[in-house]
Motif scaffolding. Structure first.
Motif, PDB file in Angstrom:
ATOM      1  N   ASP A   1      -4.922 -53.177 -15.367  1.00 55.35           N
ATOM      2  CA  ASP A   1      -3.703 -53.813 -15.838  1.00 55.35           C
ATOM      3  C   ASP A   1      -3.253 -53.105 -17.123  1.00 55.35           C
ATOM      4  OD1 ASP A   1      -1.685 -55.591 -16.527  1.00 55.35           O
ATOM      5  OD2 ASP A   1      -3.066 -57.122 -17.293  1.00 55.35           O
ATOM      6  N   ILE A   2      -2.163 -52.307 -17.010  1.00 53.64           N
ATOM      7  CA  ILE A   2      -1.718 -51.518 -18.162  1.00 53.64           C
ATOM      8  C   ILE A   2      -1.333 -52.387 -19.353  1.00 53.64           C
ATOM      9  CG2 ILE A   2      -0.026 -49.859 -19.016  1.00 53.64           C
ATOM     10  CD1 ILE A   2       0.256 -48.802 -16.166  1.00 53.64           C
ATOM     11  N   PRO A   3      -0.429 -53.372 -19.195  1.00 47.14           N
ATOM     12  CA  PRO A   3       0.053 -54.086 -20.391  1.00 47.14           C
ATOM     13  C   PRO A   3      -1.049 -54.740 -21.215  1.00 47.14           C
ATOM     14  CG  PRO A   3       1.470 -54.552 -18.517  1.00 47.14           C
ATOM     15  CD  PRO A   3       0.284 -53.806 -17.979  1.00 47.14           C
ATOM     16  N   GLN A   4      -2.088 -55.243 -20.558  1.00 46.85           N
ATOM     17  CA  GLN A   4      -3.171 -55.900 -21.292  1.00 46.85           C
ATOM     18  C   GLN A   4      -4.409 -55.021 -21.404  1.00 46.85           C
ATOM     19  OE1 GLN A   4      -3.205 -58.870 -23.007  1.00 46.85           O
ATOM     20  NE2 GLN A   4      -0.989 -58.722 -22.688  1.00 46.85           N
ATOM     21  N   HIS A   5      -4.328 -53.789 -20.906  1.00 46.78           N
ATOM     22  CA  HIS A   5      -5.441 -52.841 -21.024  1.00 46.78           C
ATOM     23  C   HIS A   5      -6.756 -53.529 -20.637  1.00 46.78           C
ATOM     24  CE1 HIS A   5      -7.708 -49.411 -22.294  1.00 46.78           C
ATOM     25  NE2 HIS A   5      -8.215 -49.975 -23.383  1.00 46.78           N
ATOM     26  N   ARG A   6      -6.820 -53.956 -19.388  1.00 39.37           N
ATOM     27  CA  ARG A   6      -7.981 -54.714 -18.927  1.00 39.37           C
ATOM     28  C   ARG A   6      -8.263 -54.428 -17.455  1.00 39.37           C
ATOM     29  NH1 ARG A   6      -5.983 -60.804 -17.186  1.00 39.37           N
ATOM     30  NH2 ARG A   6      -3.891 -60.200 -16.465  1.00 39.37           N
ATOM     31  N   TRP A   7      -9.483 -54.734 -17.057  1.00 40.43           N
ATOM     32  CA  TRP A   7      -9.881 -54.652 -15.657  1.00 40.43           C
ATOM     33  C   TRP A   7      -9.759 -56.028 -15.008  1.00 40.43           C
ATOM     34  CZ3 TRP A   7      -9.897 -50.158 -13.635  1.00 40.43           C
ATOM     35  CH2 TRP A   7     -10.397 -49.038 -14.295  1.00 40.43           C
ATOM     36  N   ILE A   8      -9.248 -56.032 -13.779  1.00 36.22           N
ATOM     37  CA  ILE A   8      -9.252 -57.228 -12.932  1.00 36.22           C
ATOM     38  C   ILE A   8     -10.023 -56.875 -11.669  1.00 36.22           C
ATOM     39  CG2 ILE A   8      -7.851 -58.870 -11.630  1.00 36.22           C
ATOM     40  CD1 ILE A   8      -5.559 -58.312 -13.573  1.00 36.22           C
ATOM     41  N   CYS A   9     -11.029 -57.633 -11.358  1.00 35.01           N
ATOM     42  CA  CYS A   9     -11.815 -57.374 -10.153  1.00 35.01           C
ATOM     43  C   CYS A   9     -11.169 -58.071  -8.967  1.00 35.01           C
ATOM     44  CB  CYS A   9     -13.254 -57.857 -10.341  1.00 35.01           C
ATOM     45  SG  CYS A   9     -14.314 -57.497  -8.918  1.00 35.01           S
ATOM     46  N   CYS A  10     -10.698 -57.293  -8.005  1.00 35.16           N
ATOM     47  CA  CYS A  10     -10.128 -57.850  -6.781  1.00 35.16           C
ATOM     48  C   CYS A  10     -11.216 -58.183  -5.761  1.00 35.16           C
ATOM     49  CB  CYS A  10      -9.138 -56.857  -6.166  1.00 35.16           C
ATOM     50  SG  CYS A  10      -7.765 -56.418  -7.237  1.00 35.16           S
ATOM     51  N   HIS A  11     -12.250 -57.345  -5.737  1.00 32.25           N
ATOM     52  CA  HIS A  11     -13.375 -57.536  -4.808  1.00 32.25           C
ATOM     53  C   HIS A  11     -14.611 -56.940  -5.470  1.00 32.25           C
ATOM     54  CE1 HIS A  11     -15.827 -57.642  -1.242  1.00 32.25           C
ATOM     55  NE2 HIS A  11     -15.871 -56.343  -1.139  1.00 32.25           N
ATOM     56  N   PRO A  12     -15.666 -57.731  -5.687  1.00 31.28           N
ATOM     57  CA  PRO A  12     -16.828 -57.230  -6.428  1.00 31.28           C
ATOM     58  C   PRO A  12     -17.726 -56.297  -5.636  1.00 31.28           C
ATOM     59  CG  PRO A  12     -17.239 -59.460  -5.698  1.00 31.28           C
ATOM     60  CD  PRO A  12     -15.809 -59.148  -5.342  1.00 31.28           C
ATOM     61  N   GLY A  13     -17.439 -56.124  -4.340  1.00 35.94           N
ATOM     62  CA  GLY A  13     -18.292 -55.314  -3.478  1.00 35.94           C
ATOM     63  C   GLY A  13     -19.155 -56.192  -2.596  1.00 35.94           C
ATOM     64  N   SER A  14     -19.744 -55.587  -1.587  1.00 32.39           N
ATOM     65  CA  SER A  14     -20.570 -56.337  -0.641  1.00 32.39           C
ATOM     66  C   SER A  14     -21.862 -56.799  -1.308  1.00 32.39           C
ATOM     67  CB  SER A  14     -20.888 -55.467   0.576  1.00 32.39           C
ATOM     68  OG  SER A  14     -19.698 -55.041   1.216  1.00 32.39           O
ATOM     69  N   ASP A  15     -22.171 -58.052  -1.136  1.00 35.10           N
ATOM     70  CA  ASP A  15     -23.399 -58.641  -1.679  1.00 35.10           C
ATOM     71  C   ASP A  15     -24.538 -58.308  -0.720  1.00 35.10           C
ATOM     72  OD1 ASP A  15     -25.463 -60.167  -2.676  1.00 35.10           O
ATOM     73  OD2 ASP A  15     -24.268 -61.997  -2.888  1.00 35.10           O
ATOM     74  N   VAL A  16     -25.337 -57.321  -1.067  1.00 34.81           N
ATOM     75  CA  VAL A  16     -26.346 -56.780  -0.161  1.00 34.81           C
ATOM     76  C   VAL A  16     -27.288 -57.853   0.370  1.00 34.81           C
ATOM     77  CG1 VAL A  16     -28.280 -55.169   0.032  1.00 34.81           C
ATOM     78  CG2 VAL A  16     -26.250 -54.528  -1.256  1.00 34.81           C
ATOM     79  N   ALA A  17     -27.673 -58.786  -0.470  1.00 36.80           N
ATOM     80  CA  ALA A  17     -28.673 -59.777  -0.073  1.00 36.80           C
ATOM     81  C   ALA A  17     -28.100 -60.908   0.775  1.00 36.80           C
ATOM     82  CB  ALA A  17     -29.338 -60.362  -1.314  1.00 36.80           C
ATOM     83  N   HIS A  18     -26.767 -61.009   0.840  1.00 34.15           N
ATOM     84  CA  HIS A  18     -26.175 -62.163   1.526  1.00 34.15           C
ATOM     85  C   HIS A  18     -25.035 -61.749   2.468  1.00 34.15           C
ATOM     86  CE1 HIS A  18     -27.887 -63.725  -2.311  1.00 34.15           C
ATOM     87  NE2 HIS A  18     -28.352 -64.660  -1.502  1.00 34.15           N
ATOM     88  N   LEU A  19     -25.249 -60.689   3.219  1.00 31.49           N
ATOM     89  CA  LEU A  19     -24.216 -60.249   4.156  1.00 31.49           C
ATOM     90  C   LEU A  19     -24.231 -61.116   5.406  1.00 31.49           C
ATOM     91  CD1 LEU A  19     -24.487 -56.342   3.981  1.00 31.49           C
ATOM     92  CD2 LEU A  19     -22.712 -57.792   3.002  1.00 31.49           C
ATOM     93  N   GLU A  20     -23.090 -61.723   5.703  1.00 32.44           N
ATOM     94  CA  GLU A  20     -22.943 -62.525   6.917  1.00 32.44           C
ATOM     95  C   GLU A  20     -21.621 -62.137   7.564  1.00 32.44           C
ATOM     96  OE1 GLU A  20     -23.394 -66.673   6.256  1.00 32.44           O
ATOM     97  OE2 GLU A  20     -25.251 -66.483   5.120  1.00 32.44           O
ATOM     98  N   PHE A  21     -21.660 -61.105   8.380  1.00 32.26           N
ATOM     99  CA  PHE A  21     -20.454 -60.586   8.987  1.00 32.26           C
ATOM    100  C   PHE A  21     -20.417 -60.912  10.478  1.00 32.26           C
ATOM    101  CE2 PHE A  21     -18.851 -56.980   6.019  1.00 32.26           C
ATOM    102  CZ  PHE A  21     -18.949 -57.829   4.935  1.00 32.26           C
ATOM    103  N   LYS A  22     -19.240 -60.681  11.054  1.00 28.64           N
ATOM    104  CA  LYS A  22     -19.062 -60.783  12.493  1.00 28.64           C
ATOM    105  C   LYS A  22     -17.991 -59.784  12.897  1.00 28.64           C
ATOM    106  CE  LYS A  22     -15.530 -64.442  12.353  1.00 28.64           C
ATOM    107  NZ  LYS A  22     -15.187 -65.814  12.799  1.00 28.64           N
ATOM    108  N   VAL A  23     -17.777 -59.581  14.180  1.00 23.10           N
ATOM    109  CA  VAL A  23     -16.695 -58.730  14.668  1.00 23.10           C
ATOM    110  C   VAL A  23     -15.566 -59.646  15.109  1.00 23.10           C
ATOM    111  CG1 VAL A  23     -16.002 -56.976  16.335  1.00 23.10           C
ATOM    112  CG2 VAL A  23     -18.310 -56.927  15.367  1.00 23.10           C
TER     113      VAL A  23
END
Length: 412
Positions: free
Chosen positions: A107-129
């Motif tokens: 975010d340029i105006p506030q010179h900050r990071w915003i996390c949209c997605h923290p990444g896959s939680d390796v220990a708690h993956l529960e996916f489907k197709v």
């Protein structure tokens, strides 16, 4: 193009704001009110570097990390900032247990990071197709599990429908080794859709990932491709190897074209940018193979004529080196100055510098000042036309020690 008078521009902005639906998710409150950095950037003189320091961390997820082989940060003009994604160190798991298939917004105006997605939680993956053939969370949201071993130039931003876009180049080692047993559970008896698939989207208005089954066959994608959204045209250019495709955002379909002109002399991982004044794409400096010495590694794709062009410019970037790939360089179209700029920050010292291509004269020149000392090892970059400034996130590979540098080529 001349700027609108202030009163008209303000009226337009207020009207657009009133008509737009309320945004949801991590980016709901954007654009931010201007912070102190805006005045600093506006006051920046030509050809001067400004170190803004480390952006403020996301309150929950901390700082974004540096990424190798990922020079492009897709810029979102209406949000006033840019996205950052892609792995650095292959399969790196952060101390919080999440893989670096995360997505961040600067975010340029506030010179900050915003996390949209923290990444896959390796220990708690529960996916489907899901029904469209894509891996999804238990709630049905398509989720790009380790889909960018590096970002390369496979990422862009759709400014018409307000969504980050990316063509996958998955970390197969991580998926097929580290996660093989886990994935086997949800892939059992299911077939993933690789043949009729849209790019991956992060829908900034809704704060969620998405991917769609397309109405037509889709291209293959892989390491070091180039995806470039064309603002106002509701389509994106995609280059994979010697193939040229276009994704139609409105129709959710793909079309392959067969350009005329000489074939590209390089392989994957070229840097690229879009010239909105001439409606053409510049691309060059790729690897595997690198363009032979003495030949021109800088090429043009003309959107109006569907043709590759070897412009045979006067001079050359990088002191004659034909290697300015996404791990050592970034390429921007500077709309204020009507120039193409190659920032060659890594690799051999003799090849580094800031190199400027003038489309009007078809010639290269060099900015003598170059980079500041101790500029850093990994660079992720974007250009903001409204501020007429080039931004650089400089950090160690997969490390959270990044700072933001800003540079301006020339005032309007």
């Amino acid at each position: 193009m001349k700027a609108l008078p202030f009163a008209i521009a303000l009226l337009f902005a207020v009207s657009a704001s009133a008509a737009a639906p309320k945004r949801q998710g991590p980016l709901a409150d954007l654009p931010s009110a201007p912070g102190p950095v805006i005045a600093q950037i506006k006051a920046l003189a030509d050809d001067v570097w400004l170190n803004l320091g480390a952006p403020a961390p996301d309150p929950q997820w901390g700082k974004a990390r540096g990424r190798s082989w990922g020079c492009r940060m897709p810029f979102a003009p209406e949000l006033r900032g840019a996205f950052l994604t892609g792995e650095g160190v292959h399969g790196y798991v952060k101390p919080d247990g999440h893989v670096m298939d995360d997505l961040w917004f600067y975010d340029i105006p506030q010179h900050r990071w915003i996390c949209c997605h923290p990444g896959s939680d390796v220990a708690h993956l529960e996916f489907k197709v899901n029904a469209d053939g894509f891996e999804a969370t238990a709630s049905g949201e398509p989720m790009p599990l380790s889909q960018w071993v590096h970002a390369y130039e496979n990422v862009t931003y759709d400014s018409d429908t307000h969504r980050f876009m990316g063509m996958p180049c998955s970390n197969t080692d991580y998926l097929e080794k580290t996660l093989k047993a886990r994935r086997a559970q949800w892939l059992a008896g299911e077939t993933l859709n690789h043949s009729k698939a849209s790019p991956w989207f992060y829908e900034s208005d809704h704060g969620r990932w998405n991917r769609l089954a397309t109405t037509t066959a889709s291209p293959r994608s892989g390491y070091g491709d180039a995806l470039v959204y064309l603002p106002g045209q509701k389509r994106a250019f995609f280059r994979h190897s010697d193939e040229v495709w276009f994704y139609d955002s409105a129709g959710n379909s793909w079309q392959r074209l067969n350009p005329t002109g000489p074939p590209l002399p390089f392989g994957i991982d070229a840097t690229s940018c879009y010239d909105s004044e001439r409606d053409r794409i510049y691309i060059g400096g790729g690897s595997y193979p690198v363009t032979p010495a003495g030949a021109n590694a800088f090429r043009i794709y003309d959107l109006k004529t569907n043709a590759w062009i070897d412009p045979q410019p006067a001079g050359a970037p990088c002191h004659g080196s034909n290697s300015y790939n996404t791990n050592v360089a970034a390429m921007h179209y500077d709309s204020a100055g009507d120039k193409v700029i190659v920032f060659r920050y890594g690799g051999e010292k003799a090849e580094r510098g800031i190199f400027i291509y003038d489309p009007k004269t078809n010639a290269w020149s060099e900015d003598a000042r170059g980079f500041p000392e101790r500029f850093g090892s990994c660079l992720n970059a974007f250009y903001d036309p409204a501020l007429n400034a080039h931004f650089f996130h400089v950090a160690g590979d997969s490390r959270d020690d990044g700072v933001i540098w800003v540079w301006r080529h020339a005032a309007r």
